[in-house]
Scaffold this motif. Structure first.
Motif, PDB file in Angstrom:
ATOM      1  N   GLU A 123      -1.532   0.598   3.280  1.00 23.82           N
ATOM      2  CA  GLU A 123      -0.454   0.550   2.297  1.00 23.82           C
ATOM      3  C   GLU A 123      -0.629  -0.636   1.353  1.00 23.82           C
ATOM      4  O   GLU A 123      -0.533  -0.484   0.124  1.00 23.82           O
ATOM      5  N   ILE A 124      -0.913  -1.808   1.903  1.00 23.03           N
ATOM      6  CA  ILE A 124      -1.056  -2.996   1.063  1.00 23.03           C
ATOM      7  C   ILE A 124      -2.312  -2.892   0.202  1.00 23.03           C
ATOM      8  O   ILE A 124      -2.304  -3.285  -0.973  1.00 23.03           O
ATOM      9  N   TYR A 125      -3.383  -2.338   0.747  1.00 19.96           N
ATOM     10  CA  TYR A 125      -4.579  -2.099  -0.073  1.00 19.96           C
ATOM     11  C   TYR A 125      -4.218  -1.217  -1.269  1.00 19.96           C
ATOM     12  O   TYR A 125      -4.598  -1.509  -2.416  1.00 19.96           O
ATOM     13  N   CYS A 126      -3.491  -0.147  -1.025  1.00 15.02           N
ATOM     14  CA  CYS A 126      -3.114   0.768  -2.110  1.00 15.02           C
ATOM     15  C   CYS A 126      -2.198   0.080  -3.118  1.00 15.02           C
ATOM     16  O   CYS A 126      -2.297   0.317  -4.331  1.00 15.02           O
ATOM     17  N   GLN A 127      -1.305  -0.753  -2.630  1.00 19.03           N
ATOM     18  CA  GLN A 127      -0.399  -1.470  -3.528  1.00 19.03           C
ATOM     19  C   GLN A 127      -1.168  -2.399  -4.469  1.00 19.03           C
ATOM     20  O   GLN A 127      -0.890  -2.440  -5.679  1.00 19.03           O
ATOM     21  N   SER A 161       7.625   3.156   0.537  1.00 20.98           N
ATOM     22  CA  SER A 161       6.180   2.957   0.649  1.00 20.98           C
ATOM     23  C   SER A 161       5.404   4.020  -0.123  1.00 20.98           C
ATOM     24  O   SER A 161       5.881   5.132  -0.333  1.00 20.98           O
ATOM     25  N   LEU A 162       4.192   3.670  -0.537  1.00 21.23           N
ATOM     26  CA  LEU A 162       3.329   4.635  -1.211  1.00 21.23           C
ATOM     27  C   LEU A 162       2.860   5.707  -0.229  1.00 21.23           C
ATOM     28  O   LEU A 162       2.848   6.895  -0.558  1.00 21.23           O
ATOM     29  N   PHE A 187      -0.427  10.039  -0.509  1.00 19.08           N
ATOM     30  CA  PHE A 187       0.807   9.386  -0.927  1.00 19.08           C
ATOM     31  C   PHE A 187       2.001  10.278  -0.599  1.00 19.08           C
ATOM     32  O   PHE A 187       1.880  11.504  -0.496  1.00 19.08           O
ATOM     33  N   ARG A 188       3.160   9.647  -0.485  1.00 24.04           N
ATOM     34  CA  ARG A 188       4.397  10.418  -0.315  1.00 24.04           C
ATOM     35  C   ARG A 188       4.564  11.354  -1.508  1.00 24.04           C
ATOM     36  O   ARG A 188       4.295  10.985  -2.649  1.00 24.04           O
ATOM     37  N   LYS A 189       5.053  12.551  -1.265  1.00 18.65           N
ATOM     38  CA  LYS A 189       5.293  13.465  -2.375  1.00 18.65           C
ATOM     39  C   LYS A 189       6.380  12.930  -3.294  1.00 18.65           C
ATOM     40  O   LYS A 189       6.296  13.013  -4.510  1.00 18.65           O
ATOM     41  N   LEU A 232      -0.086   7.465 -10.395  1.00 19.96           N
ATOM     42  CA  LEU A 232      -0.047   7.259  -8.948  1.00 19.96           C
ATOM     43  C   LEU A 232      -0.701   5.945  -8.555  1.00 19.96           C
ATOM     44  O   LEU A 232      -0.237   5.261  -7.645  1.00 19.96           O
ATOM     45  N   VAL A 233      -1.798   5.609  -9.193  1.00 13.19           N
ATOM     46  CA  VAL A 233      -2.523   4.380  -8.862  1.00 13.19           C
ATOM     47  C   VAL A 233      -2.669   3.535 -10.127  1.00 13.19           C
ATOM     48  O   VAL A 233      -3.754   3.105 -10.488  1.00 13.19           O
ATOM     49  N   GLN A 234      -1.558   3.290 -10.772  1.00 17.19           N
ATOM     50  CA  GLN A 234      -1.558   2.487 -11.986  1.00 17.19           C
ATOM     51  C   GLN A 234      -0.379   1.519 -11.941  1.00 17.19           C
ATOM     52  O   GLN A 234       0.660   1.800 -11.339  1.00 17.19           O
ATOM     53  N   TYR A 235      -0.557   0.398 -12.587  1.00 18.24           N
ATOM     54  CA  TYR A 235       0.437  -0.673 -12.606  1.00 18.24           C
ATOM     55  C   TYR A 235       1.835  -0.157 -12.932  1.00 18.24           C
ATOM     56  O   TYR A 235       2.012   0.698 -13.797  1.00 18.24           O
TER      57      TYR A 235
END
Length: 507
Positions: free
Chosen positions: A95-99, A42-43, A9-11, A31-34
């Motif tokens: 990116e979309i998967y991570c989103q 972008s993430l 992910f971007r810092k 980081l990976v939460q709603y």
């Protein structure tokens, strides 16, 4: 996914001013939460132009999930198309998967979370992530599976996409609408055989589809949400067929324009990728018969019975007109397979005899013999009768072949129509009356297949085969209405690496 976020992910998006090593488990949760606020960048670290698309995709996702209001003039269908079109940009897929993973993790509203999972199930069936993200995504789905049914369907879709390449074209409106009605509403997005009920309220029984697929495919009023990511392998699983060798013996035939265009589907083609027009239907057929038959699955039995019965009644599995006892037994088994215990009528009996023999056989003799057979077979259940019918027909000439009726052949010895049998090894020609074999051509010896236009107006097309060696080249041609189907099926059966085979040309 937390580990992936710390690495990629971007810092600035993750934890500003903090190194990977300095982050704690609690810090990385976010980081990976709603999040209820749209992201501003972008993430993942992306170029400026792709970054703008990532911000747009996150907003579209939130709108689809119900976390943001829809813009005026846009509905769920528009948002889905927007998201899938963005996924066509390969640089944006991870990116979309991570989103999506971020927004379904810890979401406070279950109904909104389910919509996110539904989209993830759709996404995994259409596009693969990068090899970099794949192990993390797989682990995420595995960990979520016990508590989230859509995580399990996402795993299945992802495996299929890796194996077959995913859906190659944008889903048509009918399928997208079905996804919204079925997949989003009840959480069964694209799950094969997942209790498919159409928006009109009709039920799609599995065995009925396999034996009569035209009733379910290629109709505007019955979009198939439960077949979004289904291919031949999944259909075989419903018949209890799991051995790769036996799976390869089946294929689906695409039927278009009321039978004018018929071709076998490639193993990686999805059902709904080809069944997009109103005049399209699919027909499942066994092309290879090397694997011994096993009658341990009701769908397997009904599917095989349907195929061999159709071939038998069309005269493609020849029986002598004088074989009264054989015809009577096969008629009795057909009658019992319908769970019909009544005495068959004259019309029933006629329908149990192959078409070309109906005016040649001694119907009185067959009726008498059939009565004897029915008394002997009285204890047979419909399924037992179907098995016995398959076993009896398997002894007939040309069983195990895909059979066509050639109206004319370029062989002086065959002056009338001939039966043309095709399997994975060779093509044969048989006289239907005498059952004499006149020609056998090994498929590996074929050099060229050439589709010929009809010689007469409204006449059948032809197919010319060039075969043999350079020292002994030979040619044969046939006239038959299914010339194009025969060509495609022959090419399908030949090893795709055979460089000597050409694709069709027309003159």
């Amino acid at each position: 996914m937390q580990e992936f976020a710390l690495r990629y992910f971007r810092k600035s998006q993750a934890l500003p001013g903090q190194t990977d090593e300095g982050a704690t488990g609690k810090d990385t949760d976010s980081l990976v939460q709603y999040t209820k606020a749209p992201i501003q960048e972008s993430l993942l670290s992306l170029s400026d132009d792709v970054n703008k698309l990532a911000v747009a995709s996150f907003l579209a996702l939130m709108r689809f999930m119900g976390d943001q209001s829809k813009p005026r003039g846009k509905d769920e269908m528009d948002l889905l198309y927007e998201l899938l079109k963005l996924c066509q940009e390969e640089k944006l897929r991870d990116e979309i998967y991570c989103q999506v993973i971020k927004q379904v993790t810890g979401h406070p509203r279950p109904e909104h979370c389910t919509r996110g999972w539904s989209f993830l199930s759709l996404l995994t069936g259409c596009f693969s992530p990068s090899t970099r993200l794949m192990p993390y995504l797989t682990k995420f789905l595995q960990d979520s599976g016990p508590s989230q049914e859509l995580a399990r369907s996402s795993q299945e879709h992802l495996q299929r996409t890796v194996k077959y390449g995913g859906r190659r074209w944008m889903l048509p409106p009918g399928e997208m609408k079905a996804f919204l009605v079925l997949g989003v509403a009840d959480g069964h997005c694209g799950t094969p055989w997942g209790g498919g009920v159409s928006p009109t309220g009709d039920h799609w029984p599995t065995d009925h589809w396999l034996t009569d697929p035209a009733t379910c495919l290629g109709r505007k009023d019955k979009p198939l949400a439960c077949f979004l990511f289904t291919c031949q392998e999944e259909l075989c699983q419903q018949m209890g067929i799991t051995e790769p060798q036996e799976v390869q013996e089946f294929t689906l035939f695409l039927i278009k324009e009321k039978g004018k265009l018929v071709r076998p589907l490639r193993p990686a083609e999805y059902l709904n990728s080809v069944a997009v027009d109103q005049d399209v239907s699919l027909h499942s057929r066994r092309l290879g018969w090397e694997t011994p038959l096993h009658f341990d699955n009701s769908i397997y039995i009904s599917t095989h019975y349907s195929q061999v019965l159709r071939d038998y009644l069309q005269g493609k599995l020849p029986v002598s007109a004088k074989a009264d006892a054989q015809l009577a037994r096969l008629a009795a088994l057909q009658h019992l397979s319908k769970a019909n215990r009544n005495t068959p009528s004259e019309q029933d009996l006629l329908a149990y005899v192959p078409q070309q023999l109906q005016r040649q056989v001694n119907m009185a003799s067959i009726k008498n013999l059939m009565g004897q057979e029915l008394r002997q077979l009285g204890g047979h259940s419909p399924q037992e009768a179907q098995i016995s019918f398959i076993e009896a027909v398997s002894q007939l000439p040309l069983f195990g072949y895909t059979v066509y009726v050639a109206l004319r052949v370029s062989m002086q010895a065959l002056s009338g129509p001939a039966l043309l049998g095709l399997n994975r090894q060779h093509l044969i020609l048989m006289d239907p009356s005498s059952q004499n074999l006149y020609c056998r051509i090994a498929l590996k010896s074929l050099q060229r297949l050439h589709l010929l236009s009809p010689l007469e107006e409204k006449g059948p097309p032809g197919l010319e085969l060039n075969y043999g060696s350079a020292d002994n080249p030979q040619t044969i041609w046939f006239e038959l209405p299914q010339a194009q189907e025969l060509l495609y099926t022959t090419v399908f059966l030949i090893d795709s690496s055979a460089s000597c085979t050409e694709w069709p040309s027309v003159n």
